[in-house]
Design an enzyme around this catalytic site. Structure first.
Site, PDB file in Angstrom:
ATOM      1  N   CYS A   2       5.325  13.142   2.950  1.00 14.26           N
ATOM      2  CA  CYS A   2       5.746  14.485   2.576  1.00 14.26           C
ATOM      3  C   CYS A   2       6.860  14.791   3.332  1.00 14.26           C
ATOM      4  O   CYS A   2       7.148  14.717   4.395  1.00 14.26           O
ATOM      5  CB  CYS A   2       4.649  15.610   2.436  1.00 14.26           C
ATOM      6  SG  CYS A   2       3.086  14.880   1.903  1.00 14.26           S
ATOM      7  N   ARG A  27      11.996   9.876   2.456  1.00 12.74           N
ATOM      8  CA  ARG A  27      10.832   9.820   2.957  1.00 12.74           C
ATOM      9  C   ARG A  27       9.828   9.266   2.073  1.00 12.74           C
ATOM     10  O   ARG A  27       8.770   8.686   2.573  1.00 12.74           O
ATOM     11  CB  ARG A  27      10.254  11.140   3.667  1.00 12.74           C
ATOM     12  CG  ARG A  27      11.142  11.531   4.795  1.00 12.74           C
ATOM     13  CD  ARG A  27      10.658  13.058   5.309  1.00 12.74           C
ATOM     14  NE  ARG A  27       9.604  12.970   5.552  1.00 12.74           N
ATOM     15  CZ  ARG A  27       9.201  13.293   6.953  1.00 12.74           C
ATOM     16  NH1 ARG A  27      10.011  13.241   7.725  1.00 12.74           N
ATOM     17  NH2 ARG A  27       7.763  13.341   7.278  1.00 12.74           N
ATOM     18  N   TRP A  76       3.645  13.257  -1.012  1.00 11.34           N
ATOM     19  CA  TRP A  76       3.332  11.611  -1.158  1.00 11.34           C
ATOM     20  C   TRP A  76       2.004  11.917  -1.015  1.00 11.34           C
ATOM     21  O   TRP A  76       1.205  12.170  -0.156  1.00 11.34           O
ATOM     22  CB  TRP A  76       3.865  11.225   0.142  1.00 11.34           C
ATOM     23  CG  TRP A  76       3.796   9.560  -0.049  1.00 11.34           C
ATOM     24  CD1 TRP A  76       4.693   8.757  -0.581  1.00 11.34           C
ATOM     25  CD2 TRP A  76       2.901   8.824   0.688  1.00 11.34           C
ATOM     26  NE1 TRP A  76       4.057   7.415  -0.587  1.00 11.34           N
ATOM     27  CE2 TRP A  76       3.009   7.592   0.134  1.00 11.34           C
ATOM     28  CE3 TRP A  76       1.707   9.104   1.351  1.00 11.34           C
ATOM     29  CZ2 TRP A  76       2.188   6.376   0.795  1.00 11.34           C
ATOM     30  CZ3 TRP A  76       0.724   8.107   1.758  1.00 11.34           C
ATOM     31  CH2 TRP A  76       1.029   6.633   1.618  1.00 11.34           C
ATOM     32  N   ASN A 112       1.881  18.951   5.264  1.00 14.19           N
ATOM     33  CA  ASN A 112       2.021  17.597   5.558  1.00 14.19           C
ATOM     34  C   ASN A 112       0.927  17.219   6.505  1.00 14.19           C
ATOM     35  O   ASN A 112       0.619  17.962   7.328  1.00 14.19           O
ATOM     36  CB  ASN A 112       3.417  17.132   6.436  1.00 14.19           C
ATOM     37  CG  ASN A 112       4.825  17.271   5.593  1.00 14.19           C
ATOM     38  OD1 ASN A 112       4.425  17.757   4.128  1.00 14.19           O
ATOM     39  ND2 ASN A 112       5.889  17.023   5.972  1.00 14.19           N
ATOM     40  N   GLY A 113       0.282  15.937   6.002  1.00 14.91           N
ATOM     41  CA  GLY A 113      -0.698  15.594   7.000  1.00 14.91           C
ATOM     42  C   GLY A 113      -2.011  15.383   6.232  1.00 14.91           C
ATOM     43  O   GLY A 113      -2.105  15.369   5.235  1.00 14.91           O
ATOM     44  N   GLU A 495      10.212 -10.327   9.424  1.00  9.71           N
ATOM     45  CA  GLU A 495      10.967  -9.395   9.042  1.00  9.71           C
ATOM     46  C   GLU A 495      11.465  -9.492   7.711  1.00  9.71           C
ATOM     47  O   GLU A 495      11.664  -8.526   6.767  1.00  9.71           O
ATOM     48  CB  GLU A 495      11.902  -8.974  10.035  1.00  9.71           C
ATOM     49  CG  GLU A 495      12.673  -7.784   9.843  1.00  9.71           C
ATOM     50  CD  GLU A 495      12.225  -6.447   9.340  1.00  9.71           C
ATOM     51  OE1 GLU A 495      11.114  -6.445   9.535  1.00  9.71           O
ATOM     52  OE2 GLU A 495      12.917  -5.341   9.053  1.00  9.71           O
ATOM     53  N   LYS A 499      11.370  -7.293   4.020  1.00  7.77           N
ATOM     54  CA  LYS A 499      12.376  -6.690   3.611  1.00  7.77           C
ATOM     55  C   LYS A 499      12.433  -6.988   2.189  1.00  7.77           C
ATOM     56  O   LYS A 499      12.717  -6.210   0.908  1.00  7.77           O
ATOM     57  CB  LYS A 499      13.820  -7.435   4.142  1.00  7.77           C
ATOM     58  CG  LYS A 499      14.135  -6.554   5.523  1.00  7.77           C
ATOM     59  CD  LYS A 499      14.588  -5.374   5.479  1.00  7.77           C
ATOM     60  CE  LYS A 499      13.609  -4.275   5.506  1.00  7.77           C
ATOM     61  NZ  LYS A 499      12.954  -4.137   7.091  1.00  7.77           N
ATOM     62  N   GLU A 502       9.119  -5.275  -0.118  1.00  7.14           N
ATOM     63  CA  GLU A 502       8.988  -4.018   0.207  1.00  7.14           C
ATOM     64  C   GLU A 502       9.978  -3.343  -0.940  1.00  7.14           C
ATOM     65  O   GLU A 502       9.756  -2.258  -1.495  1.00  7.14           O
ATOM     66  CB  GLU A 502       9.403  -3.329   1.359  1.00  7.14           C
ATOM     67  CG  GLU A 502      10.494  -3.225   2.159  1.00  7.14           C
ATOM     68  CD  GLU A 502      10.695  -2.550   3.373  1.00  7.14           C
ATOM     69  OE1 GLU A 502       9.836  -1.914   3.709  1.00  7.14           O
ATOM     70  OE2 GLU A 502      11.322  -3.060   4.300  1.00  7.14           O
ATOM     71  N   HIS A 518      -2.212 -25.932   6.583  1.00  9.44           N
ATOM     72  CA  HIS A 518      -3.717 -25.643   6.775  1.00  9.44           C
ATOM     73  C   HIS A 518      -4.166 -24.531   5.602  1.00  9.44           C
ATOM     74  O   HIS A 518      -4.890 -24.007   5.795  1.00  9.44           O
ATOM     75  CB  HIS A 518      -3.882 -24.782   8.152  1.00  9.44           C
ATOM     76  CG  HIS A 518      -3.402 -25.630   9.097  1.00  9.44           C
ATOM     77  ND1 HIS A 518      -4.241 -26.615   9.980  1.00  9.44           N
ATOM     78  CD2 HIS A 518      -2.267 -25.817   9.788  1.00  9.44           C
ATOM     79  CE1 HIS A 518      -3.636 -27.534  10.669  1.00  9.44           C
ATOM     80  NE2 HIS A 518      -2.588 -26.833  10.704  1.00  9.44           N
ATOM     81  N   LYS A 617       9.147   6.858   4.566  1.00  5.34           N
ATOM     82  CA  LYS A 617       9.855   6.146   5.450  1.00  5.34           C
ATOM     83  C   LYS A 617       8.952   6.583   6.786  1.00  5.34           C
ATOM     84  O   LYS A 617       9.233   5.717   7.628  1.00  5.34           O
ATOM     85  CB  LYS A 617      11.323   7.260   5.821  1.00  5.34           C
ATOM     86  CG  LYS A 617      12.192   6.978   6.862  1.00  5.34           C
ATOM     87  CD  LYS A 617      12.677   5.591   6.429  1.00  5.34           C
ATOM     88  CE  LYS A 617      13.653   5.389   7.912  1.00  5.34           C
ATOM     89  NZ  LYS A 617      13.718   3.754   7.815  1.00  5.34           N
TER      90      LYS A 617
HETATM   91  C1  F6R Z   1      10.003  -1.545   6.966  1.00 10.18           C
HETATM   92  C2  F6R Z   1       9.720  -0.427   7.538  1.00 10.18           C
HETATM   93  C3  F6R Z   1       8.433  -0.050   8.218  1.00 10.18           C
HETATM   94  C4  F6R Z   1       8.465   0.551   9.603  1.00 10.18           C
HETATM   95  C5  F6R Z   1       7.038   1.139   9.992  1.00 10.18           C
HETATM   96  C6  F6R Z   1       7.022   1.703  11.307  1.00 10.18           C
HETATM   97  O1  F6R Z   1      11.360  -1.685   6.517  1.00 10.18           O
HETATM   98  O2  F6R Z   1      10.770   0.432   7.876  1.00 10.18           O
HETATM   99  O3  F6R Z   1       7.708  -1.167   8.373  1.00 10.18           O
HETATM  100  O4  F6R Z   1       8.972  -0.062  10.576  1.00 10.18           O
HETATM  101  O5  F6R Z   1       6.591   1.902   9.140  1.00 10.18           O
HETATM  102  O6  F6R Z   1       7.838   3.066  11.478  1.00 10.18           O
HETATM  103  P1  F6R Z   1       8.357   3.465  12.948  1.00 10.18           P
HETATM  104  O7  F6R Z   1       9.337   2.600  13.272  1.00 10.18           O
HETATM  105  O8  F6R Z   1       8.973   4.985  12.521  1.00 10.18           O
HETATM  106  O9  F6R Z   1       7.140   3.949  13.614  1.00 10.18           O
END
Ligand code: F6R
Length: 622
Positions: A2, A27, A76, A112-113, A495, A499, A502, A518, A617
């Site tokens: 949020c 976000r 959110w 938020n929360g 990673e 990418k 997501e 395996h 985010k």
């Molecule tokens: C993926 C991504 C997330 C963040 C994760 C941790 O592209 O951005 O997997 O890496 O949510 O977020 P932070 O770094 O803000 O703790």
């Protein structure tokens, strides 16, 4: 997650609130709402399901809502499905018409929360004759404040303090009271919130980009504090209702850094900003050709004494930890374990003497990473945070901080923060190796030169992006994709696969190449795309044989490997070559084509690259 904005000043609030919310769209959210009022008018609430532009259309870009004080929210969903009725703001009185309209209520608020004991509080309030129209925990918080406000009748300070003592969980709360026309009351536990003052007006936000246009001098409200925000004025209080004095913190990010600057998406802009992010982060600890960790607060004595490192993080930041494990162990000869923060915080980890816990986080607000940090602090081990957002909770609570200088990262899928986090780990590992006498002066000098060469080499790879776009455009219908590699190459694959999945919604997994046999190899079908990552000389032949194994079962092969490994073309259908670099640092280069793959496949599928579905985010709830 949020987003929250608030404004109290002399201008009309709604357009300012909508603009602030648009800066928080990255976000992730599913509905939005505003409440705006004037001195002599009750608050008017407007909410919408879906994108912010619906709310903007409903309010004629804010112009139809009159008033100079207001609060806004992008939701959110956690408690209750995404819908107009569950969107914020919520009001303390009864309400129909999906929660919109002029409000007869005493209190109106956004949050938020997560309020953990909301069910118990709701039952209590129902017994006191409160009726609920939404499924949210936020409505419970607003009504609880209203209950104490009316019960004790001694103003917002007392009502908010009492509600804060009663509520369990996390919150950034923004409230307006009908009897206090130009005031916004805010309260915080765990969820971030900042307040900025400029030209006799006040701005509130859950995140920096929302108010950067107006001011760079902000107050951080701390845990279990609350504040009264009036035009150009803010007063902070602790739970006892005593006033707390605070200084502003200067945000050095410029507003332009949070704009797209000619790129179609923030993600592409941020991919291009990686050389700069890496260069500036490295420069912050590089003095006269040597790494100097004094700004991080690490002395040579401490570095000599550490007996092991635990890296804790979530998502991509955890992937950085996975790369760092190989680099620290191989260069500095120090044992490293890497933990998912969401697991670590609940599994009673064993702490040991002279342990260093490193928490990696872009936002500095990830709830699980913050909880992991607190656990480590409580157990009296040394803690070091690698963080991007200055003044964030993790940055403030860690004993030592190494800032990534990536600037604001807006795209949900991280790119430049990941690259900057890697550089921090490399700099730490290289310096640990020198101080712990695992490498000689010549090798140290060579490693530093290699580190300094990373930005330019990233640029070279980005310049070749059209080839990757061409290949990616053919993969938009892929159902399953696999990244395989060994050692650091496996960590890079983790990673790359995140990418891809997501932002393109294609199922994609990363496998340690030796693990395929395996179980996973049974998933390979005719045409399944398998991308091998081969940057480690000693593991090249091994991974190549695993690629041949999947090829003979129908896989369509691609690779990311270093200049010179051209014999791979006998085996694969498409290859991306990256410049040579010391193998410890290859993740910084090999990840770039994988980011571009994710971007272009998402683009090819016509998806919302910067705001993938269901994602946020900054994950400020656990
Ligand atoms: C993926 C991504 C997330 C963040 C994760 C941790 O592209 O951005 O997997 O890496 O949510 O977020 P932070 O770094 O803000 O703790």
């Amino acid at each position: 997650m949020c987003g929250i904005v608030g404004f109290s000043g002399h201008h009309q609030a709604a357009p300012i609130l909508l603009e602030g919310l648009s800066k928080l769209e990255y976000r992730g959210y599913d509905s939005a709402g505003l409440a705006v009022r004037d001195k002599d008018r009750m608050a008017e609430v407007v909410k919408s399901n879906g994108r912010l532009k619906v709310l903007a259309e409903m309010t004629d870009n804010g112009n139809a809502l009159k008033g100079t004080t207001g609060i806004g929210h992008t939701r959110w969903a956690t408690h209750g499905a995404p819908s107009k009725i569950n969107a914020h703001p919520h009001v303390s009185g009864n309400c129909t018409n999906s929660g919109s309209g002029t409000v007869e209520s005493e209190v109106v608020g956004v949050h938020n929360g997560i309020i953990e004991n909301y069910q118990e509080l709701k039952e209590k309030l129902i017994k006191k004759s409160y009726q609920f129209y939404s499924q949210t925990d936020t409505e419970v918080a607003v009504k609880l404040v209203d209950y104490y406000y009316k019960k004790y009748g001694i103003g917002p300070i007392d009502a908010i303090a009492k509600a804060m003592v009663r509520i369990r969980g996390s919150y950034a709360l923004e409230l307006m009271f009908q009897e206090y026309p130009d005031e916004i009351w805010v309260a915080r536990k765990e969820s971030p919130m900042i307040i900025g003052i400029a030209n006799g007006e006040s701005f509130i936000a859950s995140d920096v980009p929302a108010i950067l246009k107006h001011t760079r001098d902000v107050y951080y409200i701390d845990n279990l504090e609350f504040a009264c925000v009036k035009p150009g004025e803010v007063h902070f209080y602790n739970l006892n209702g005593d006033e707390v004095k605070k200084e502003t913190v200067r945000i050095t990010w410029d507003a332009e850094a949070a704009e797209k600057g000619g790129f179609e998406h923030f993600m592409m802009k941020e991919i291009h900003e990686q050389p700069k992010a890496v260069k500036e982060t490295l420069a912050s600890v590089l003095k006269n050709g040597k790494i100097d960790l004094s700004s991080v607060g690490l002395s040579e004595e401490e570095i000599k004494k550490f007996s092991g490192i635990t890296i804790v993080a979530c998502g991509s930041a955890w992937h950085v930890g996975m790369v760092a494990q190989y680099v620290f162990e191989d260069l500095a000869g120090i044992p490293v374990r890497v933990e998912l923060a969401s697991e670590y915080r609940y599994r009673k980890p064993i702490f040991y003497e002279n342990e260093l816990v490193i928490v990696i986080s872009q936002s500095g607000e990830t709830a699980d990473s913050l909880a992991a940090l607190r656990l480590a602090n409580e157990n009296n081990v040394e803690t070091l945070a690698i963080v991007n957002v200055v003044g964030s909770s993790i940055a403030r609570e860690a004993k030592k901080v190494f800032y990534t200088l990536a600037g604001p990262e807006i795209s949900v899928a991280t790119t430049k923060a990941y690259s900057a986090q890697l550089i921090c780990c490399y700099a730490l590992a290289t310096e640990f190796a020198r101080i712990r006498q695992k490498i000689d002066a010549k090798y140290y000098k060579y490693l530093i030169e290699e580190l300094e060469s990373i930005p330019e080499k990233i640029d070279i790879i980005i310049k070749d992006k059209e080839r990757i776009q061409w290949f990616a455009s053919k993969q938009t219908n892929a159902r399953d994709v696999f990244y395989i590699g060994r050692g650091i190459d496996y960590a890079i694959g983790l990673e790359g696969s995140l990418k891809l999945k997501e932002i393109s919604y294609i199922h994609c997994e990363a496998y340690a190449a030796g693990e395929l046999k395996h179980g996973t190899i049974s998933l390979i079908e005719e045409g399944t795309l398998v991308i091998g990552i081969l940057t480690q000389r000693s593991l090249y032949e091994k991974t190549l044989s695993n690629m041949l194994e999947v090829k003979s079962r129908g896989a369509y092969l691609a690779s990311v490997t270093t200049y010179g490994n051209y014999n791979i073309e006998d085996t694969t259908n498409f290859n991306v070559y990256i410049p040579n670099i010391d193998e410890h640092f290859s993740a910084s280069l090999a990840v770039i084509p994988l980011q571009l793959m994710g971007y272009y496949i998402s683009l090819g599928k016509g998806l919302d690259v910067d705001k993938p579905r269901n994602l946020a985010k900054s994950v400020t709830v656990e």
